[in-house]
Design an enzyme around this catalytic site. Sequence first.
Site, PDB file in Angstrom:
ATOM      1  N   ASP A  51       0.833  -1.206   0.000  1.00  0.00           N
ATOM      2  CA  ASP A  51       0.000   0.000   0.000  1.00  0.00           C
ATOM      3  C   ASP A  51       0.873   1.264   0.000  1.00  0.00           C
ATOM      4  O   ASP A  51       0.362   2.379  -0.046  1.00  0.00           O
ATOM      5  CB  ASP A  51      -1.028  -0.007   1.143  1.00  0.00           C
ATOM      6  CG  ASP A  51      -0.383   0.049   2.514  1.00  0.00           C
ATOM      7  OD1 ASP A  51       0.853  -0.060   2.616  1.00  0.00           O
ATOM      8  OD2 ASP A  51      -1.129   0.192   3.508  1.00  0.00           O
ATOM      9  N   SER A  52       2.214   1.078   0.009  1.00  0.00           N
ATOM     10  CA  SER A  52       3.128   2.210  -0.236  1.00  0.00           C
ATOM     11  C   SER A  52       2.826   2.780  -1.627  1.00  0.00           C
ATOM     12  O   SER A  52       3.232   3.906  -1.943  1.00  0.00           O
ATOM     13  CB  SER A  52       4.590   1.767  -0.141  1.00  0.00           C
ATOM     14  OG  SER A  52       4.817   0.618  -0.938  1.00  0.00           O
ATOM     15  N   ASP A  90      -1.182  -6.249  -0.277  1.00  0.00           N
ATOM     16  CA  ASP A  90      -1.229  -5.549   1.010  1.00  0.00           C
ATOM     17  C   ASP A  90      -2.650  -5.047   1.273  1.00  0.00           C
ATOM     18  O   ASP A  90      -3.166  -4.228   0.504  1.00  0.00           O
ATOM     19  CB  ASP A  90      -0.264  -4.349   0.905  1.00  0.00           C
ATOM     20  CG  ASP A  90       0.348  -3.966   2.220  1.00  0.00           C
ATOM     21  OD1 ASP A  90       0.056  -4.621   3.237  1.00  0.00           O
ATOM     22  OD2 ASP A  90       1.147  -3.007   2.220  1.00  0.00           O
ATOM     23  N   LYS A 118      -1.071  -9.413   3.082  1.00  0.00           N
ATOM     24  CA  LYS A 118      -0.320  -8.874   4.227  1.00  0.00           C
ATOM     25  C   LYS A 118      -1.230  -7.957   5.021  1.00  0.00           C
ATOM     26  O   LYS A 118      -2.022  -7.204   4.442  1.00  0.00           O
ATOM     27  CB  LYS A 118       0.927  -8.109   3.756  1.00  0.00           C
ATOM     28  CG  LYS A 118       1.732  -7.525   4.916  1.00  0.00           C
ATOM     29  CD  LYS A 118       3.089  -7.005   4.484  1.00  0.00           C
ATOM     30  CE  LYS A 118       3.075  -5.611   3.944  1.00  0.00           C
ATOM     31  NZ  LYS A 118       2.523  -4.573   4.849  1.00  0.00           N
ATOM     32  N   GLU A 120      -1.285  -5.336   8.633  1.00  0.00           N
ATOM     33  CA  GLU A 120      -0.533  -4.676   9.694  1.00  0.00           C
ATOM     34  C   GLU A 120      -1.251  -4.848  11.024  1.00  0.00           C
ATOM     35  O   GLU A 120      -2.466  -4.683  11.100  1.00  0.00           O
ATOM     36  CB  GLU A 120      -0.410  -3.173   9.385  1.00  0.00           C
ATOM     37  CG  GLU A 120       0.371  -2.880   8.118  1.00  0.00           C
ATOM     38  CD  GLU A 120       0.546  -1.386   7.866  1.00  0.00           C
ATOM     39  OE1 GLU A 120       0.213  -0.562   8.745  1.00  0.00           O
ATOM     40  OE2 GLU A 120       1.026  -1.045   6.767  1.00  0.00           O
ATOM     41  N   GLU A 187       9.295  -3.709  10.665  1.00  0.00           N
ATOM     42  CA  GLU A 187       9.680  -2.421  10.062  1.00  0.00           C
ATOM     43  C   GLU A 187      10.199  -1.447  11.118  1.00  0.00           C
ATOM     44  O   GLU A 187       9.518  -1.176  12.120  1.00  0.00           O
ATOM     45  CB  GLU A 187       8.470  -1.814   9.314  1.00  0.00           C
ATOM     46  CG  GLU A 187       8.799  -0.458   8.708  1.00  0.00           C
ATOM     47  CD  GLU A 187       7.877  -0.021   7.581  1.00  0.00           C
ATOM     48  OE1 GLU A 187       6.995  -0.811   7.170  1.00  0.00           O
ATOM     49  OE2 GLU A 187       8.045   1.117   7.114  1.00  0.00           O
TER      50      GLU A 187
HETATM   51  O1  KIV Z   1       3.483  -1.071   1.584  1.00  0.00           O
HETATM   52  C1  KIV Z   1       4.639  -1.499   1.542  1.00  0.00           C
HETATM   53  O2  KIV Z   1       5.368  -1.311   0.571  1.00  0.00           O
HETATM   54  C2  KIV Z   1       5.111  -2.261   2.688  1.00  0.00           C
HETATM   55  C3  KIV Z   1       6.555  -2.652   2.717  1.00  0.00           C
HETATM   56  C4  KIV Z   1       7.404  -1.490   2.951  1.00  0.00           C
HETATM   57  C5  KIV Z   1       6.817  -3.752   3.682  1.00  0.00           C
HETATM   58  O3  KIV Z   1       4.364  -2.537   3.576  1.00  0.00           O
END
Ligand code: KIV
Length: 270
Positions: A51-52, A90, A118, A120, A187
């Site tokens: 989600d970056s 994510d 993934k 969080e 992280e």
């Molecule tokens: O969103 C993302 O790119 C991430 C990574 C930095 C682990 O969560």
Amino acid sequence: MQNKLEREKITVPIIKNRKKENKKITMLTAYDYSLAKLIDEIGIDIILVGDSLGMVGLGYDSTIPVTMSEMLHHIKAARRAVRFSLLVGDMPFGSYNTFPQAIKNATRFMKVGCEAVKMEGGEEIKDIVEGITKRGIPVMGHLGLTPQKISEFGGFKVQGRNKESAEKISEDAFCLQQAGVFSIVLECIPKELAKSITEKLKIPTIGIGAGKYCNGQVLVSQDLLGLFDEFTPRFVKRYANLSQIILKALRDYKKEVIANKFPDEEHSYG
Ligand code: KIV
């Protein structure tokens, strides 16, 4: 007859085994077809459609505004490119607040080609993670500086520096392991804390700003390529400065068009 794959397809069990085999796991982000194709081609184990995307690809201030439909759009693009790497999606902020919502959204990710999702968080999402893994959707955890909690943390700050916060991250890691995650991203935490968590867990840890003792490493590709320089954390190593290369090419193009040097004979049809 179908061609045999010329390389091993990376799967969740392969990633879990890497810890026993003491072999490092490599992971990078990708949000589009062309970058995902290059990353897959050189044999990176895991491609994360992170989600970056929100900050790096869509220009938001944080990952909070990222929506399910934005994630799905980019996962589909990466999926078309990836042949060997494990593709992980994510789950964006607000997409896994309750179990029914989480299972519905994780299922949507799997339907468009993710091989794992993934999420969080620690103890607070344990039941949700357990429900999802029990239904056959592999989950990667994410602890430490979890960007979706940026408002709570008051900015992008190293986590786990004091005893209480370090203990909380360790306990959360055990909770996630119990809930069935196959790996955990750590992280922005001190390297000794990452080492102690890594040594105690059965599942692999994948670090980003967590030192060298994790079982694997992840970076945002645009950071390592020097394509995103609005914000550069200490843990980012730039392996290239593509912004400069791209700027030069764009300036050269502009100059040549203005001077009527491009298109020339070589790039024209008779
Ligand atoms: O969103 C993302 O790119 C991430 C990574 C930095 C682990 O969560």
